[in-house]
Design a protein around this motif. Structure first.
Motif, PDB file in Angstrom:
ATOM      1  N   SER A  31       0.816  -1.208  -0.092  1.00  0.00           N
ATOM      2  CA  SER A  31      -0.004  -0.041  -0.082  1.00  0.00           C
ATOM      3  C   SER A  31       0.678   1.327  -0.022  1.00  0.00           C
ATOM      4  O   SER A  31       0.667   2.331  -0.777  1.00  0.00           O
ATOM      5  CB  SER A  31      -0.825   0.136   0.971  1.00  0.00           C
ATOM      6  N   LEU A  32       1.886   1.191   0.937  1.00  0.00           N
ATOM      7  CA  LEU A  32       2.935   2.485   0.843  1.00  0.00           C
ATOM      8  C   LEU A  32       3.768   2.665  -0.528  1.00  0.00           C
ATOM      9  O   LEU A  32       3.832   3.838  -0.812  1.00  0.00           O
ATOM     10  CB  LEU A  32       3.781   2.266   2.031  1.00  0.00           C
ATOM     11  N   ALA A  33       3.840   1.455  -1.242  1.00  0.00           N
ATOM     12  CA  ALA A  33       4.593   1.470  -2.528  1.00  0.00           C
ATOM     13  C   ALA A  33       3.810   2.235  -3.641  1.00  0.00           C
ATOM     14  O   ALA A  33       4.291   2.939  -4.236  1.00  0.00           O
ATOM     15  CB  ALA A  33       5.134   0.120  -2.830  1.00  0.00           C
ATOM     16  N   LYS A  34       2.599   1.827  -3.559  1.00  0.00           N
ATOM     17  CA  LYS A  34       1.608   2.259  -4.538  1.00  0.00           C
ATOM     18  C   LYS A  34       1.426   3.525  -4.183  1.00  0.00           C
ATOM     19  O   LYS A  34       1.029   4.547  -5.123  1.00  0.00           O
ATOM     20  CB  LYS A  34       0.204   1.562  -4.367  1.00  0.00           C
ATOM     21  N   ALA A  35       1.080   4.257  -2.992  1.00  0.00           N
ATOM     22  CA  ALA A  35       0.782   5.482  -2.595  1.00  0.00           C
ATOM     23  C   ALA A  35       2.096   6.357  -3.001  1.00  0.00           C
ATOM     24  O   ALA A  35       2.033   7.523  -3.454  1.00  0.00           O
ATOM     25  CB  ALA A  35       0.669   5.778  -1.269  1.00  0.00           C
TER      26      ALA A  35
END
Length: 332
Positions: A108-112
Motif C-alpha cells: 500500500s505504501l509503495a503504491k501511494a
C-alpha cells in the motif's frame, strides 16, 4: 506624548517584533524536523515487536520521536481499505519517509509513494517475489529495508525432535498472505524431502480458523504454523482446537510459542524492526534506498514451551531444553 510613554511604546513594540521573529524561527525549526509514517497491518505480538524495533533503530540513528523526528504510527487492523487510506494520508501530509510492517502494508505504501518518497520494508518475507524490489543486493528504486525470512530447515528439525513418530504434517496458512503462502509452500517441499506426508490447509481470514483447525486436527499428527499474519492473529484459536486433539503445533516465531506452540527456532522480530529503523535513519540522512541492499535477519534462537509440552504429554529432548536455557528461552 511624554518621553516615558514613548519609551514604553518602543519597548512593547520591540518585544512584539522579537517574539514574532522567535516564533517564526521556532516554526521553521519545527518544519525542518523530518516526518516518518509507520504503517502496521494488524495488532499481534510479532508485528508489535517489529514496530518497537523500528522506533529503537531510528533512535539509535539520532531520530527521537517528538524531538528530532515526528513519527505517525497507524495500524490498519487487517482492513485493506484502511491500508490504502492511511498510506495515502502519509503521502498527502508530506512525510519524508514511510515504514511498512508486513507485506500488505508495504504494498500500500509503495503504491501511494509511486516511486517518489522512500519506503522502508520491516520484516517482509519475500520482497523480490512481492515485486517490491528488483533484487536483494540492488533494490533499484525507492524501496529497501529488512527481510525476515524463517529458518525453515531448523523448524523441520524441531518438528522431528518434538514429534519423531509423526507421519503426517499439517501446514496452515492464510491464502491472501504472501509471506505465509511463500513459507508454507517452501516448507511443504522440504518436509516431503524428509519423508513426511504433508496436508495443506488455508484460511481466508481469522474467522475461518476454528472450522479449518477442527478439520485439520482429525487428519494430521503435528501442525506447522508458518510466519503468517492471519495465523499468528488466530493462534490461540488454533491452539484451543489442537490441544483438545492432543496435536502439537510448531510455529515460526517465539510470540506464537508463547501463545501455545511447543517450540521453535525463532528469529528476533525486534531485531528485524531495529535493522529497518537503522536503515530508515540512514535514508533520512541522505543515503539512496536504490543502492542499499535489503538486510536479511536469519539467525534464530531456540524457544520451548515446557508447560504446553507437559499438558500434551510430550517429553522434550533434554538437549533441546538445555540449548533453550543457555541461548534462547524456556516458557514454564
Amino acid at each position: 506624548m511624554n518621553k516615558r510613554l514613548l519609551s514604553s511604546i518602543v519597548i512593547v513594540v520591540g518585544f512584539l517584533v522579537f517574539a514574532f521573529f522567535q516564533g517564526t524561527h521556532s516554526s521553521n525549526h519545527q518544519a525542518k524536523i523530518p516526518k516518518v509514517g509507520i504503517l502496521q497491518l494488524v495488532t499481534h505480538p510479532a508485528l508489535d515487536e517489529i514496530h518497537q524495533g523500528v522506533v529503537a533503530g531510528l533512535k539509535q540513528e539520532g531520530y527521537v520521536n517528538g524531538k528530532t523526528v515526528k513519527i505517525d504510527y497507524q495500524n490498519a487492523q487487517a482492513n485493506q481499505a484502511n491500508l490504502k487510506t492511511m498510506a495515502q494520508n502519509f503521502i498527502n501530509q508530506g512525510d519524508n519517509l514511510t515504514v511498512g510492517i508486513a507485506t500488505p502494508a508495504v504494498l500500500s505504501l509503495a503504491k501511494a509513494a509511486n516511486g517518489q518518497s522512500p519506503v522502508i520494508l520491516a520484516g517482509i518475507t519475500d520482497p523480490v517475489g512481492a515485486k517490491l524490489v528488483k533484487s536483494i543486493d540492488k533494490p533499484g528504486a525507492n524501496i529497501t529495508g529488512t527481510s525476515g525470512d524463517s529458518p525453515l530447515t531448523e523448524h523441520l528439525d524441531v518438528i522431528q525432535k518434538v514429534a519423531p513418530q509423526a507421519k503426517t504434517l499439517g501446514i496452515i496458512y492464510t491464502s491472501s498472505d504472501h509471506g505465509g503462502t511463500y513459507h508454507a509452500q517452501k516448507t511443504e517441499k522440504l518436509a516431503q524431502e524428509k519423508g513426511l506426508r504433508v496436508k495443506m490447509y488455508t484460511i481466508a481470514s481469522t474467522n475461518d480458523m476454528q472450522q479449518v483447525a477442527e478439520t485439520m486436527a482429525g487428519q494430521v499428527d503435528v501442525v506447522y504454523a508458518p510466519q503468517d499474519n492471519g495465523v499468528a492473529s488466530a493462534m490461540k484459536t488454533l491452539i484451543n482446537t489442537t490441544n483438545q486433539a492432543k496435536i502439537p503445533v510448531i510455529p515460526a516465531t517465539d510470540t506464537m510459542v508463547k501463545d501455545g506452540g511447543i517450540a521453535t527456532m525463532s528469529v528476533s522480530q525486534f531485531d528485524i524492526g531495529y535493522q529497518a529503523g537503522l536503515m530508515a535513519g540512514q535514508v533520512l540522512k541522505g543515503q539512496n534506498p536504490a543502492t542499499m541492499p535489503v538486510r536479511s535477519v536469519m539467525k534464530g534462537s531456540l524457544v520451548v514451551n515446557i508447560k504446553e509440552a507437559q499438558m500434551l504429554g510430550i517429553e522434550l529432548p533434554a538437549n533441546m531444553v538445555q540449548e533453550a536455557q543457555a541461548h534462547g528461552e524456556v516458557i514454564q
